[in-house]
Design an enzyme around this catalytic site. Structure first.
Site, short mmCIF file in Angstrom:
data_model
loop_
_atom_site.label_atom_id
_atom_site.label_comp_id
_atom_site.label_asym_id
_atom_site.label_seq_id
_atom_site.Cartn_x
_atom_site.Cartn_y
_atom_site.Cartn_z
N ASP A 9 -22.71 2.75 10.28
CA ASP A 9 -24.14 2.83 9.97
C ASP A 9 -24.95 3.57 11.02
O ASP A 9 -26.11 3.92 10.77
CB ASP A 9 -24.72 1.43 9.77
CG ASP A 9 -24.44 0.86 8.39
OD1 ASP A 9 -24.01 1.64 7.50
OD2 ASP A 9 -24.63 -0.35 8.18
N SER A 38 -15.78 -3.55 4.44
CA SER A 38 -15.75 -4.94 4.88
C SER A 38 -16.59 -5.84 3.96
O SER A 38 -16.37 -7.05 3.92
CB SER A 38 -16.27 -5.04 6.31
OG SER A 38 -17.62 -4.61 6.37
N GLN A 39 -17.53 -5.26 3.23
CA GLN A 39 -18.39 -6.08 2.36
C GLN A 39 -17.60 -6.73 1.22
O GLN A 39 -17.95 -7.82 0.77
CB GLN A 39 -19.54 -5.25 1.79
CG GLN A 39 -20.58 -4.91 2.84
CD GLN A 39 -21.79 -4.23 2.24
OE1 GLN A 39 -21.96 -4.13 1.03
NE2 GLN A 39 -22.66 -3.74 3.11
N ARG A 93 -31.55 5.19 5.65
CA ARG A 93 -31.05 5.68 6.95
C ARG A 93 -31.23 7.20 7.10
O ARG A 93 -31.34 7.69 8.22
CB ARG A 93 -29.60 5.27 7.16
CG ARG A 93 -29.42 3.76 7.16
CD ARG A 93 -28.24 3.30 7.96
NE ARG A 93 -28.01 1.87 7.76
CZ ARG A 93 -28.73 0.90 8.33
NH1 ARG A 93 -29.72 1.22 9.16
NH2 ARG A 93 -28.47 -0.36 8.08
N ARG A 153 -21.55 3.23 -7.77
CA ARG A 153 -20.86 2.73 -6.57
C ARG A 153 -19.74 1.76 -6.98
O ARG A 153 -19.99 0.77 -7.67
CB ARG A 153 -21.85 2.05 -5.63
CG ARG A 153 -22.88 3.02 -5.08
CD ARG A 153 -23.91 2.33 -4.18
NE ARG A 153 -23.32 1.87 -2.93
CZ ARG A 153 -24.03 1.31 -1.95
NH1 ARG A 153 -25.34 1.14 -2.11
NH2 ARG A 153 -23.44 0.91 -0.84
#
Length: 407
Positions: A290, A145-146, A364, A98
């Site tokens: 999400d 946004s993180q 999820r 990632r």
């Protein structure tokens, strides 16, 4: 652990307490580490928040955050601005795939000392904490946004504060607004005007106690259950407020189109199936990525077509969520197409039974497909992955009438 899900006796009307928001908890945990005067209540019991807590309390030279992407990003900034601390920040095999180069480049431009241990642009990272004097940085506005939040959370601890210029159209604005709101609540000046975020320097805050609101992302699975249940079915969830900091509170408006009415009463929301469902759903989820998986599965279960856009950040989550959704929905009989930022589902009335859903180390994926048990029996592989954000999920599923059998 693989499990078989079936609707045991139709869906029960019930009340569920959902743990604190993971997004709010992780932000406040990091702020608490910087400013011990902050007391935080109703912290999420998720794996991600547990990992965050342990990392912030650890004196180890190597810190492993496993699958927790939020922790990787937030802690990169935290350790970079902690003088005298040297750590190697690492994670799972997927975490090492990632990208984190955007955040590392921004921190380096401010004077941080960060090296890549293995592959350029990816964890693990060797971070040598330093005092940061620079106070200006520019980032593309359409990034996760993180990355921006990681900088915002440590900004007030920098000698001169921080000014972040965002170039272009902002992605996931509600998450940035959540961060700015929390900073303001603890006494830090943080503003967003004309794509420029300004955070003033603050070395100490006044004592304050903050209670984390329950997690709206976790509520999405109950919205899906109620949508797929019989007309008149109700479920109550706590603790929620009408003016939420969380972007995923948009669920109330989205699921109105799928036949679910939301009623607020003090700190509780009641979801009721009123049976009025749109035949086609077209949504831009750029601010709420999400909940995309949950919405796609709900639409499939209802036989409703959908076109979901604004999903480019799903490519770099726990898995490539768009490809994973396409693969698993197709196994169930759906006709799905995906691009780099969208998913299109054709309306369909047939659902294949006892299909085994792979979860790809993604909480999820497991939770989004669970409500389909109201329509057909479903197998969920590696069901324990839900602990990342919602450890009691399968217990709560049983409480609302879903039979859960370990295979």
């Amino acid at each position: 652990m693989n499990i078989l899900l079936k609707a045991s006796f139709g869906m029960l009307s019930s009340s569920i307490h959902i743990t604190g928001s993971k997004s709010e908890s992780n932000r406040l945990l990091l702020l608490q580490a910087l400013y011990p005067q902050i007391i935080v209540k109703n912290v999420s019991d998720s794996d991600d928040s547990s990992v965050m807590t342990k990392a912030l309390e650890s004196d180890d030279s190597v810190i492993d955050i496993h699958h927790a992407g939020t922790a990787m990003r937030f802690l990169t900034a935290y350790f970079a601005v902690t003088p005298g601390r040297e750590v190697v920040l690492t994670g799972s095999a997927r975490m090492k795939e990632r990208p984190i180069g955007i955040l590392v480049d921004a921190l380096r431009s401010l004077g941080a000392k960060i090296e890549y241990v293995e592959n350029e642009g990816y964890p693990p990272l060797r971070i040598t904490g330093a005092e940061i004097n620079s106070d200006k940085v520019t980032l593309k506005a359409n990034i996760s946004s993180q990355y921006i939040t990681a900088l915002l959370l440590v900004a007030a601890k920098l000698k001169n504060g921080l000014e972040i210029t965002l170039d272009g159209e902002i992605t996931s604005l509600p998450y940035l607004q959540m961060t700015l709101n929390l900073l303001n609540q603890v006494g830090i000046s943080a503003t967003l005007e004309n794509n420029v975020i300004t955070v003033g320097p603050v070395q100490q805050v006044k004592p304050i106690t903050l209670t984390v609101e329950s997690d709206w992302s976790s509520a999405s699975y109950f919205y899906s259950l109620v949508a797929l249940a019989q007309k008149g079915t109700e479920v109550s969830l706590s603790s929620y407020v009408q003016k939420s900091l969380q972007g995923d509170s948009a669920l109330a408006e989205v699921y109105k189109k799928l036949g679910v009415e939301t009623t607020f009463n003090r700190n509780t929301i009641t979801l009721k199936n009123i049976g009025e469902v749109k035949k086609q759903l077209d949504l831009n989820l750029v601010n709420t990525p999400d909940i995309a998986q949950t919405i796609a599965v709900t639409c499939f279960g209802l036989g409703v077509g959908c076109h979901l856009t604004g999903l480019h950040t799903l490519k770099i989550k726990e898995t490539d969520r768009l490809e994973a959704l396409k693969t698993e929905l197709t196994k169930l009989g759906a006709v799905v197409t995906v691009t780099n930022n969208s998913l299109t589902l054709e309306p369909s009335t047939h659902i294949n039974s006892e299909v085994a859903i792979n979860t790809y180390n993604d909480h999820r994926m497991a939770m989004a497909f669970a409500p389909l048990a109201l329509k057909t029996s479903v197998i969920i592989n590696d069901a324990g992955v839900v602990s990342k954000s919602y450890p009691s999920f399968w217990d709560d599923m049983q409480q609302v009438g879903i039979a859960v059998k370990t295979l």
